[in-house]
Each structure stands twice: as C-alpha cells, then as structure tokens.
Design a protein around this motif. Structure first.
Motif, PDB file in Angstrom:
ATOM      1  N   ASP A  54      58.348  66.172  17.278  1.00 28.93           N
ATOM      2  CA  ASP A  54      58.437  67.630  17.324  1.00 28.93           C
ATOM      3  C   ASP A  54      58.408  68.167  18.746  1.00 28.93           C
ATOM      4  N   LEU A  55      57.982  67.342  19.705  1.00 29.10           N
ATOM      5  CA  LEU A  55      57.911  67.803  21.090  1.00 29.10           C
ATOM      6  C   LEU A  55      59.230  67.623  21.834  1.00 29.10           C
ATOM      7  N   LEU A  56      60.217  66.976  21.186  1.00 22.36           N
ATOM      8  CA  LEU A  56      61.488  66.708  21.860  1.00 22.36           C
ATOM      9  C   LEU A  56      62.433  67.907  21.918  1.00 22.36           C
ATOM     10  N   PRO A  57      62.469  68.790  20.879  1.00 21.48           N
ATOM     11  CA  PRO A  57      63.412  69.913  20.948  1.00 21.48           C
ATOM     12  C   PRO A  57      63.086  70.848  22.108  1.00 21.48           C
ATOM     13  N   THR A  58      64.043  71.708  22.445  1.00 19.53           N
ATOM     14  CA  THR A  58      63.856  72.735  23.457  1.00 19.53           C
ATOM     15  C   THR A  58      64.138  74.096  22.833  1.00 19.53           C
ATOM     16  N   PRO A  59      63.119  74.988  22.739  1.00 21.65           N
ATOM     17  CA  PRO A  59      61.722  74.752  23.108  1.00 21.65           C
ATOM     18  C   PRO A  59      61.053  73.794  22.121  1.00 21.65           C
ATOM     19  N   PRO A  60      59.946  73.161  22.535  1.00 19.75           N
ATOM     20  CA  PRO A  60      59.260  72.223  21.641  1.00 19.75           C
ATOM     21  C   PRO A  60      58.624  72.938  20.455  1.00 19.75           C
ATOM     22  N   VAL A  61      58.322  72.171  19.418  1.00 19.63           N
ATOM     23  CA  VAL A  61      57.688  72.709  18.216  1.00 19.63           C
ATOM     24  C   VAL A  61      56.241  72.194  18.218  1.00 19.63           C
ATOM     25  N   PRO A  62      55.287  72.978  18.753  1.00 22.50           N
ATOM     26  CA  PRO A  62      53.917  72.476  18.882  1.00 22.50           C
ATOM     27  C   PRO A  62      53.189  72.345  17.552  1.00 22.50           C
ATOM     28  N   VAL A  63      53.603  73.148  16.560  1.00 19.77           N
ATOM     29  CA  VAL A  63      52.963  73.140  15.244  1.00 19.77           C
ATOM     30  C   VAL A  63      54.055  73.089  14.178  1.00 19.77           C
ATOM     31  N   PRO A  64      53.964  72.159  13.214  1.00 19.45           N
ATOM     32  CA  PRO A  64      54.990  72.073  12.176  1.00 19.45           C
ATOM     33  C   PRO A  64      55.136  73.388  11.410  1.00 19.45           C
ATOM     34  N   ARG A  86      46.907  67.141   7.072  1.00 16.86           N
ATOM     35  CA  ARG A  86      46.797  68.549   7.480  1.00 16.86           C
ATOM     36  C   ARG A  86      47.294  68.731   8.921  1.00 16.86           C
ATOM     37  N   THR A  87      48.483  68.207   9.172  1.00 21.01           N
ATOM     38  CA  THR A  87      49.042  68.187  10.521  1.00 21.01           C
ATOM     39  C   THR A  87      49.212  69.585  11.108  1.00 21.01           C
ATOM     40  N   ARG A  88      49.599  70.533  10.269  1.00 21.75           N
ATOM     41  CA  ARG A  88      49.830  71.890  10.776  1.00 21.75           C
ATOM     42  C   ARG A  88      48.517  72.527  11.246  1.00 21.75           C
ATOM     43  N   LEU A  89      47.482  72.444  10.420  1.00 22.62           N
ATOM     44  CA  LEU A  89      46.188  73.004  10.796  1.00 22.62           C
ATOM     45  C   LEU A  89      45.656  72.340  12.059  1.00 22.62           C
ATOM     46  N   GLN A  93      44.767  73.916  15.868  1.00 17.40           N
ATOM     47  CA  GLN A  93      43.466  73.743  16.507  1.00 17.40           C
ATOM     48  C   GLN A  93      43.598  73.039  17.853  1.00 17.40           C
ATOM     49  N   ALA A  94      44.450  72.018  17.917  1.00 19.12           N
ATOM     50  CA  ALA A  94      44.656  71.304  19.178  1.00 19.12           C
ATOM     51  C   ALA A  94      45.290  72.211  20.225  1.00 19.12           C
ATOM     52  N   LEU A  95      46.192  73.085  19.778  1.00 16.14           N
ATOM     53  CA  LEU A  95      46.854  74.002  20.706  1.00 16.14           C
ATOM     54  C   LEU A  95      45.837  74.932  21.354  1.00 16.14           C
ATOM     55  N   GLY A  96      44.829  75.333  20.583  1.00 16.11           N
ATOM     56  CA  GLY A  96      43.802  76.205  21.125  1.00 16.11           C
ATOM     57  C   GLY A  96      42.907  75.521  22.141  1.00 16.11           C
ATOM     58  N   GLU A  97      42.875  74.183  22.120  1.00 14.08           N
ATOM     59  CA  GLU A  97      42.014  73.425  23.025  1.00 14.08           C
ATOM     60  C   GLU A  97      42.745  72.969  24.298  1.00 14.08           C
ATOM     61  N   LEU A  98      44.065  73.164  24.328  1.00 17.00           N
ATOM     62  CA  LEU A  98      44.841  72.652  25.457  1.00 17.00           C
ATOM     63  C   LEU A  98      44.429  73.265  26.792  1.00 17.00           C
ATOM     64  N   ALA A  99      44.040  74.541  26.754  1.00 12.91           N
ATOM     65  CA  ALA A  99      43.679  75.213  28.003  1.00 12.91           C
ATOM     66  C   ALA A  99      42.501  74.540  28.692  1.00 12.91           C
ATOM     67  N   LEU A 110      54.573  72.398  29.924  1.00 12.99           N
ATOM     68  CA  LEU A 110      54.598  71.644  28.677  1.00 12.99           C
ATOM     69  C   LEU A 110      55.007  72.513  27.505  1.00 12.99           C
ATOM     70  N   LEU A 111      54.360  73.676  27.413  1.00 10.79           N
ATOM     71  CA  LEU A 111      54.611  74.599  26.305  1.00 10.79           C
ATOM     72  C   LEU A 111      54.709  76.016  26.869  1.00 10.79           C
ATOM     73  N   PRO A 112      55.891  76.609  26.867  1.00 13.39           N
ATOM     74  CA  PRO A 112      56.054  77.957  27.431  1.00 13.39           C
ATOM     75  C   PRO A 112      55.085  78.953  26.790  1.00 13.39           C
ATOM     76  N   PRO A 113      54.605  79.931  27.577  1.00  9.84           N
ATOM     77  CA  PRO A 113      53.645  80.913  27.049  1.00  9.84           C
ATOM     78  C   PRO A 113      54.109  81.594  25.772  1.00  9.84           C
ATOM     79  N   VAL A 114      55.403  81.905  25.667  1.00  8.44           N
ATOM     80  CA  VAL A 114      55.896  82.586  24.471  1.00  8.44           C
ATOM     81  C   VAL A 114      55.722  81.717  23.228  1.00  8.44           C
ATOM     82  N   VAL A 115      55.874  80.401  23.401  1.00 10.26           N
ATOM     83  CA  VAL A 115      55.690  79.479  22.273  1.00 10.26           C
ATOM     84  C   VAL A 115      54.226  79.442  21.855  1.00 10.26           C
ATOM     85  N   ARG A 116      53.327  79.416  22.844  1.00 10.72           N
ATOM     86  CA  ARG A 116      51.896  79.382  22.547  1.00 10.72           C
ATOM     87  C   ARG A 116      51.442  80.673  21.886  1.00 10.72           C
ATOM     88  N   ARG A 117      51.937  81.801  22.382  1.00 10.40           N
ATOM     89  CA  ARG A 117      51.541  83.091  21.792  1.00 10.40           C
ATOM     90  C   ARG A 117      51.997  83.193  20.342  1.00 10.40           C
TER      91      ARG A 117
END
Length: 283
Positions: A54-64, A86-89, A93-99, A110-117
């Motif tokens: 899921d990280l290969l596309p542009t932009p990446p897909v951080p959460v299914p 429970r990959t999506r959940l 949660q992992a995305l919130g810990e990346l910072a 790695l992950l553009p701000p718009v994708v994270r928001r």
C-alpha cells in the motif's frame, strides 16, 4: 512484492491476543468459524507484504480503505482461537504515532501532510461509530518493550533457528501464555514495581498493557513474537536471548528488596539490546 520487503526491512515485534470463537458476536463469529477451516491461512509475512504494497502508490495509502477480513488462527486445548488483523484500525493508530519517530521534514517526505490529515479525519469519524474498538495486535519497532516480557515466562519460550528450507527458513522466537497467567503476572509485577519505585514509564507501560488485556476473553492466548526483530539480532545472541527470564529475575529481586540483583538483571537487558539500538541509530 519480494523486492519491496527486501528494501524495507520491518524490524517489528508483536504482542497478539487469540480469542476463542465464542468471544465474538454474530455475524463475526460465523465469519471466523468459516475462516478457521481454510487450508491456506496467511502468515505474518503475508500481512506485512500487503501493508508494504500500500505504500507503493503515489500518493501512498497509509491506511486501507476497507478493514481486513483476515486473522491468525491457532488451537488452545482443542478450542479454536483467532487473532483478527484489524489492519485498518492499527494503521490509523500507527499513523498517529509516527510524529514521535520521525522529524517533520522526513515525515512529510514519507507521507504528505494532506494524506495524514485526511486519514486523521477518517479515523475520528470512524471512532464516533466504533468507540469501543481495540486491536488484537500491538506492534513495537526496533524493540520489545520491557513490560511485554512481564506477561510471559522463560519456560514458555519457543525458539527455532530456521534455515530448514520450510517457508522462509527465518528464525522464530516467541512466547505463548494463557491470558489468566499474563494477567496474574501483570498484577504481581505492578505490586513489586510500585513498592520499589515512583511512577515512571515502566509502571505506566505495564498499567496500559494490563488494561488492554482486560478487554479480552479470559480463555484467550497471549503471544509475544519477535517477528522481524530476529533479523536485527545476530544468530548467536538470538539463541541466547532470555530477556523474559531477566525481567522476571529483576522483578523478583525488587520484591525481595535486592536492588543490586535487580540492577544486574536490567544491565543484562540493556547490553543485549544495545546492538539493536545501534542499528536503529545507523538507519
């Protein structure tokens, strides 16, 4: 896919809970009952490969976009138990810990701000509909948290050095223990720690993992799996790794008021994991 996994080596350990089918409400129970009969059940490497893809596309897909319908399956005393991915959940949660793990410029690359928001907004809306959601799997990168070792004993250690030509042939180091034992060890460990020291990260972490365990069926199985960390430890050190025994010895020493022995046990842990920390810094 093999090319992806060879470039991005996931040095992660896992804490999993396998619950008996009776713990799940319908229609989920029927889904897992049918699922457990499959002959092509996926491994943790399969889960990892799907996440990396899921990280290969542009932009990446951080959460299914959709929640996974897969799980790990095992049998405990004749009772089928499952550990939903429970990959999506877990992705949210992992995305919130990346910072906490990356400087902002690296994180933006790695992950553009718009994708994270957008992902954060999706998670907030989802939580409003699923306020009691919790994962069956916890993940830790570049380490096994000390509080995880409190849940298991050295007698439950399972080690396979791999290289037998079966599957990936990778080493396996894991512990499996009944839920009742894990909860009992948490309670004993907390008593010893609180009597010996002030509040701190070790106590906070053990309280947190203890609360998490309380959310599952009492006949569940708890598994601590070194996962990809087996590739971060030299083979000889991995085979001689008895971190759970060191943690148990340290807690018992605290219970007996023997600070010197407790410090020696902690020192062995620190020294054992030094090579992993050094490798993380090199990356």
């Amino acid at each position: 896919m093999p090319k992806v996994s060879s470039v991005i080596v996931p040095y992660a350990a896992y804490l999993r809970v396998y619950e008996p089918l009776a713990a799940f409400p319908e229609p989920e129970r029927s889904h897992w009952t049918r699922y457990a009969r499959r002959t092509d059940l996926p491994s943790y490497q399969d889960e990892l490969r799907r996440s990396l893809a899921d990280l290969l596309p542009t932009p990446p897909v951080p959460v299914p976009v959709h929640e996974s319908g897969d799980a790990f399956v095992t049998e405990v005393d004749g009772v089928v138990c499952v550990c939903p991915w429970r990959t999506r959940l877990r992705g949210w949660q992992a995305l919130g810990e990346l910072a906490e793990d990356f400087p902002e410029p690296v994180l933006d690359a790695l992950l553009p701000p718009v994708v994270r928001r957008q992902s954060a907004q999706d998670y907030e809306r989802w939580l409003e509909r699923n306020p009691d959601a919790r994962p069956w799997i916890r993940t830790a990168t570049w380490q096994v948290p000390i509080n995880w070792f409190v849940l298991v004993s050295d007698e439950e250690r399972e080690y396979d050095k791999g290289g037998d030509g079966i599957g990936t042939g990778a080493p396996v180091l894991r512990y499996r223990t009944p839920m009742v034992q894990a909860r009992r060890r948490v309670a004993r460990g907390l008593r010893a720690l609180k009597e010996a020291m002030d509040e701190g990260p070790l106590i906070d972490g053990l309280v947190d993992v203890g609360r998490w365990l309380e959310e599952f069926h009492p006949r569940s199985l708890v598994e601590l799996d070194y996962g990809g960390l087996v590739h971060a430890l030299p083979a000889g050190e991995l085979e001689d790794d008895h971190s759970a025994a060191d943690v148990a010895e340290g807690i018992e020493a605290l219970r007996q008021g023997d600070g010197e022995s407790a410090g020696a046990a902690y020192g062995r842990l620190v020294e054992r994991w030094r090579s992993v920390r050094d490798r993380r810094s090199a990356n």
